[in-house]
Each structure stands twice: as C-alpha cells, then as structure tokens.
Design an enzyme around this catalytic site. Sequence first.
Site, PDB file in Angstrom:
ATOM      1  N   LYS A   1      53.794  50.281  44.337  1.00 24.40           N
ATOM      2  CA  LYS A   1      52.504  50.095  45.007  1.00 24.40           C
ATOM      3  C   LYS A   1      52.604  49.117  46.175  1.00 24.40           C
ATOM      4  O   LYS A   1      51.950  49.322  47.187  1.00 24.40           O
ATOM      5  CB  LYS A   1      51.421  49.690  44.017  1.00 24.40           C
ATOM      6  CG  LYS A   1      51.560  48.362  43.378  1.00 24.40           C
ATOM      7  CD  LYS A   1      50.451  48.195  42.344  1.00 24.40           C
ATOM      8  CE  LYS A   1      50.801  47.173  41.318  1.00 24.40           C
ATOM      9  NZ  LYS A   1      50.799  45.812  41.866  1.00 24.40           N
ATOM     10  N   THR A   2      53.437  48.104  46.049  1.00 27.34           N
ATOM     11  CA  THR A   2      53.622  47.216  47.198  1.00 27.34           C
ATOM     12  C   THR A   2      54.235  48.010  48.352  1.00 27.34           C
ATOM     13  O   THR A   2      53.893  47.823  49.512  1.00 27.34           O
ATOM     14  CB  THR A   2      54.535  46.031  46.832  1.00 27.34           C
ATOM     15  OG1 THR A   2      54.057  45.445  45.631  1.00 27.34           O
ATOM     16  CG2 THR A   2      54.520  44.992  47.920  1.00 27.34           C
TER      17      THR A   2
ATOM     18  N   ASP B   1      45.462  44.597  47.057  1.00 31.48           N
ATOM     19  CA  ASP B   1      46.475  44.727  46.013  1.00 31.48           C
ATOM     20  C   ASP B   1      45.896  44.220  44.695  1.00 31.48           C
ATOM     21  O   ASP B   1      44.978  43.398  44.701  1.00 31.48           O
ATOM     22  CB  ASP B   1      47.700  43.887  46.424  1.00 31.48           C
ATOM     23  CG  ASP B   1      48.922  44.248  45.604  1.00 31.48           C
ATOM     24  OD1 ASP B   1      48.893  45.284  44.919  1.00 31.48           O
ATOM     25  OD2 ASP B   1      49.908  43.490  45.652  1.00 31.48           O
ATOM     26  N   GLU B   2      46.423  44.680  43.575  1.00 29.30           N
ATOM     27  CA  GLU B   2      45.959  44.216  42.253  1.00 29.30           C
ATOM     28  C   GLU B   2      44.438  44.319  42.152  1.00 29.30           C
ATOM     29  O   GLU B   2      43.763  43.386  41.715  1.00 29.30           O
ATOM     30  CB  GLU B   2      46.402  42.763  41.998  1.00 29.30           C
ATOM     31  CG  GLU B   2      47.863  42.494  42.249  1.00 29.30           C
ATOM     32  CD  GLU B   2      48.787  43.081  41.194  1.00 29.30           C
ATOM     33  OE1 GLU B   2      48.308  43.834  40.316  1.00 29.30           O
ATOM     34  OE2 GLU B   2      49.997  42.810  41.259  1.00 29.30           O
TER      35      GLU B   2
ATOM     36  N   GLN C   1      47.283  46.482  33.844  1.00 24.38           N
ATOM     37  CA  GLN C   1      47.776  45.168  34.252  1.00 24.38           C
ATOM     38  C   GLN C   1      46.632  44.209  34.573  1.00 24.38           C
ATOM     39  O   GLN C   1      46.818  43.225  35.289  1.00 24.38           O
ATOM     40  CB  GLN C   1      48.714  45.309  35.447  1.00 24.38           C
ATOM     41  CG  GLN C   1      49.990  46.064  35.090  1.00 24.38           C
ATOM     42  CD  GLN C   1      50.975  46.117  36.243  1.00 24.38           C
ATOM     43  OE1 GLN C   1      51.537  45.096  36.615  1.00 24.38           O
ATOM     44  NE2 GLN C   1      51.174  47.296  36.798  1.00 24.38           N
TER      45      GLN C   1
ATOM     46  N   ARG D   1      58.464  43.845  34.143  1.00 21.23           N
ATOM     47  CA  ARG D   1      59.084  43.142  35.274  1.00 21.23           C
ATOM     48  C   ARG D   1      60.586  43.390  35.291  1.00 21.23           C
ATOM     49  O   ARG D   1      61.253  43.144  36.283  1.00 21.23           O
ATOM     50  CB  ARG D   1      58.858  41.613  35.205  1.00 21.23           C
ATOM     51  CG  ARG D   1      57.432  41.139  35.249  1.00 21.23           C
ATOM     52  CD  ARG D   1      56.654  41.723  36.360  1.00 21.23           C
ATOM     53  NE  ARG D   1      55.905  42.879  35.890  1.00 21.23           N
ATOM     54  CZ  ARG D   1      55.353  43.782  36.699  1.00 21.23           C
ATOM     55  NH1 ARG D   1      55.487  43.660  37.997  1.00 21.23           N
ATOM     56  NH2 ARG D   1      54.697  44.820  36.217  1.00 21.23           N
TER      57      ARG D   1
END
Length: 659
Positions: free
Chosen positions: A27-28, A211-212, A242, A589
């Site tokens: 996504k980044t 983002d997020e 998340q 992660r």
Amino acid sequence: MLNPQQRAAVDTTEGPVLVLAGAGSGKTRVITEKIAHLIATGRVAAKHIAAITFTNKAAKEMRERVAKRIKGDAAEGLTVCTFHSMGLKILQIEHEAAGLRRGFSVFDADDSAAQIRDLLPKGADRDTLESVKALISRAKNEGLDPEGAAAAAQSPREREAADIYGHYQRRLSAFNAVDFDDLIRLPLKLLEENADLAGGWRERLRYLLVDEYQDTNGAQYRLLKALAGPKANFTCVGDDDQSIYAWRGADPENIMRLGRDFPQLRVITLEQNYRCARRILRAANAVIANNPHEHPKQLWSEHDDGPPIRVVECDNNEQEAERVAAEIAFQQERDKRPWHDFAILFRGNHQSKPLEKALQMLRVPYHLSGGTAFLDRGEVKDAMAWLRLIANPDDDAAFLRAVGAPKREIGQTTLAKLSELAGQLHLSLGRAAERTDVVSRLASRPGAALDGFTRLVHELRSQAGRLTAADLYRQVIEHSGLLPALRAEHGEGPAYQRRRENLEELANWLDGERASPGDLVAQLSLLSHSDRDNPGNTVRLMSLHAAKGLEFHAVFMIGAEDGLLPHQASLDEGRLEEERRLMYVGMTRAKRLLQISHSRRARRYGELVKLEPSRFLAELPDAEVHRIGDNSEQDQSEKQVRAETHMARIAALLGGDAG
DNA sequence: GGTGAGCTTCTTTAC
DNA sequence: GAAGCTCACC
C-alpha cells in the site's frame, strides 16, 4: 511492476478511491506510485498533493520512498506529513481566523493534564483526572466544542467533564495555546465554518492521499472531507485488520462511512501479499480469523513457505532479552546480514530496558524508537520552555517551567502571589511579571530575581525576530544558565555529559530550518526523538504500534504473555480484538523469520510474578510453529554452533576493547 | 526558598 | 526498582 489491482488504484485519479489493502500488499507502494503518476501525467503538481500519515515515522518513511521514486525537483513542494502537523500548518497560516496570535504554543500531554488537574476540585483523585482527560479528548476527537460536548453529555459525569472542557478551553485561549487534539478540531472548525478559507485550502491541496485510513477518528474524517470538498479527489488506503488505535478515538466505521458519504466511491481490494513467507502469512491469517469480519480478505503470496515460526519459552524476561540479543548476534554473524534487518517488537516501551542491557553486553548496535522519549527529557523540556516563552509571552506553562530552570530563588510562595496578581489584572504570568506595580508587591529578593528573569526573556525576545531558531537557541543556552546549573548538579560526570549532549542535539535539530523560531518550536513539539536522527545500520527496537507500516527480514516479538499481549487493561475494557490485531500487525512485519517469545516469570514493580503464555499463541497453527522450551529440545549441534559464535564474539570484543 | 531522605506509585499504545 | 513526590530541615 504493479499488479492489476494496484494499477487500478494508481490510475484512478478522478474522485474518491478507497484501497482496502491487506498487510504487505504494497500500500505504501501504491501511494508513492500514485504520487509519481499524478505528477508525471501532469494531472496535479507536487505542491498540490498531500500525503497524510499517522505517525512521524510513517511520514519519514514515505518521504524517503518518494525521494527514491521521484528524482530531481519534480517532487518539490509535495506535502508528506501527519494529520497533526497538517493541522498545525493550517493553524499557523490561519491563526487569525482561529483566534490565535502568532507564536501560539502547542501544549503537550503533560501541559494539558496539568491544566485540567488545576481545574478539578482540590484533592480530586487520579481516576477523576484520567476520566475527565479522556472525556475531553473524546469530545475533541469527535470535533465537538465545549457547548457541543455539553449538549451531547449523557451522564452527570459527562456534563461535568464538558463544563471543565469549557474552562480548560478558555484557559488555553488565555495562554494563546492549543493542545494536540485541537490541531485537528480547530482547523476542522475553520474549514467547516468558513467557506472562503476552505476554498483556499482546497485550491492549495487538490489531491489527498491518506495512509492507515482505518486509524482516522471522527474529527480527522471530517477534516479530510472538508479539505477534499465536492471534487473529492482523494485516495484512502487502509486495512480494518490493522486498526489498533481505537483507544485514542480511531473509528474503523470510517471505512463504511466513506461509501455512504461518497456514492461514487471506487473500492479496490489488494489481496496479494509481497512481504511474508507463506508460513508467516498462514499463521497470521489463522490468528486474525478469530476476529469477526464483515468482509473477510483472502491474503495470498507467491513466496515459499519459509522456516517455521519459532515460539520460545524463557524462564524470565531478563533471560528472554539475553536470548533474543544472542540470537540476533548469532544470525547476523552467520548470515552476514545488516543489523537493520532485525527488529525487536514489544507491547510496552518499558520492555526495552532489559533488551538494551543485553544488546549492550554483546555490543550489538541498536536504535530505540519510541514515544517522545527525547522531548520528555527534563533538560530538553526546560530549553523548550524558554523557546516557547520567548515565542509566546502568554504561555503560562512555559513560564512556570522556564522560571525555575535553572533555580533562581523564586519559589512557590512568590509564584502563588504572582499568579494571584496576574489573575486580578487578567494578565498572563509572563506579562504580569513585566509590570513594576506587580513586582513591587512581591517580596524584595524574589522580586529582584523575577525581574532579572523577565529582563533576560525580554532581551532574548527582542532578538528573536532577527535570529534563526538555531541562533536564538544558542543565545538561550548561553544566557539562561541551564548548562552551569546542570554541571553544578551532576558534576562533569556522564550524567551531565548526557544532558549536555541532549541540549546540543536540540541545536542540531534547529540548524538549517527556515521557519520562524515560534513556528519551529510548535513543530518540534510534534516530533519524537527518532524522527530526526538516522538510525543507520542498527537493530530496531520499537513498540508494536510504532512498527505498523514497517517490515523487516527478521522479527522478534517479546513478552507474548497474557496481561501484556493482550494487555490487561485492554482485556478489562473488552478490547481483545484490538489486541489480536496488534499481534497480527507484529507478525506480518516479518518477511522471513519470526520468533515470538514469552517468559514464565517477570519482574513487575520490582517483584517476580508468574506469567501465562499469551492466549494468542494457542491460535497459531501447530504445523507452522517450532516450539522451543527453556531446556531447549533444540538441536544440540545448533546449540554448539551458537555457543561457539557467541564465545568468539565475546573474545573479539574483549580483545578489541582492551584499553 | 532550596535540598535530600523517605515515601508512594507506577506500565499501555501516540500526536 | 526507579522515578517522582512530600515533608522536615538548613
């Protein structure tokens, strides 16, 4: 190469887009590619694009990714910042409309708590303070002003809190200050109530990327809507699995809200995971499957299985730290991997202490990124208070801190008297202290001391306009007497040196910045230690919350015990699912190696207590896990190799360290 | 008004 | 077990 869904997310430049992006689904990458695409196609110039993140760490990461992707000056003027720093920027530019004067202060959590405590009836206990603080913050996170909070109050407790909220807000206003929550609430108010002003900002920020997104609260969602305007050119990227910030007002409902508020919303789902070895992905999926889902995602990966997940049981948390440190030292030596491929993740920042000790013992370079450790240092707060007071004469919190740093024979009695006189004259402490008729009514010795302080601040303030923030800061250090006082207190020893270095680091931060001293101090209060320095090639230590959005070759999660992960407080408040998502975030992660450890006992408040393994460990599929006990059923030869590497390392360190 | 001995409290998570 | 706080003394 982008996959078809990523491509669609990047190419859909018109109108609102929601990208539901599973962990590790790039996504980044979608955000940076989309920025590049918008610029390259000439659709929007960089200066009209804003990418908004939640943590400074994520903003920094994003800035680096963009810089790598977009060479030259095409990215000039691009905004990449947190919601809070964007709010600050809006307030600094629109301070007049917001009823603030230039150089206004940003109160940190401590400053705010001190004010609220002061407004509570004398002798109010901690629980009351915590509850009032939380209620005010919650109201602000929903974009409510004191009147709105009072109207929405459902109980006497909430009505009382709304009342204190009103007093608190009047006080902030008198201090020419805002708190963290106001950095969202006030810009929102401006944009919603002032069409011209909103129009200006929409003209300036024509494309927004968030983002997020699952971590937005009600006020942030409305701020996004207000900034986007009717054109609604924005891309929100998020993952409901998340969502780990409900405790500070995040509302995952905002994902659904988007579809209702924007019927033309284009929804794109990313399900291919590019990060994790399959066993890690399968295990993480198994854990998160225990949470209820409205729209279950099917994350898949083209990677190989990878090694089993190691679940390690330790006797106590100090041994756990030693084992993790030794394992990292061993793997680094064996695989010749950079240190920054390794991360140690924990639930609470206090868990870093034994780790630091163990890593130092093995001379493993590490970098602790967490919280606001740097700005919380006493000496740094002192220096910041001077800068704040110079920028904002009405900042009583800064005045009270600076006037006692260093000690200058001004004590509680004098300050109480000053405060009383200032109250009668409706002046801030700093302004009252400037008046001879006020000072003359204080005792002569403290009065003279206060006068000296006031003159010094006044002198520094008169220079502030001509100096850069860094130069002004140097003047403060030179004239405030902070350093000599620290030397007098600690001698020339390491305690003094460390504090001196912290003050020097603050100077480094300010160096080369172009904003005015006042603006810079406000921005500084939104930063944390790790945001500015470059951690280089070091093992990363951070909280699970701070790790969101990052990835590492090898991840070591420690403290997987009931009461810590899931945390007892969250269990008590019925937030087990959020804790499970935290576990999920930690696991995902890891690209290849994942080790989760827990201890049977740990030191709590100085006492050894017995601990049970985290209930989440039981949710890991046996097929993906290699459980390693205390009396390790680990392969003996592997153990031998580890011991030898370890000894060799110690020998080398001893040899190299001699002298 | 400043200082230090002894007492309490403390652990989420972050802008 | 440490940091922060209160109270008695200089």
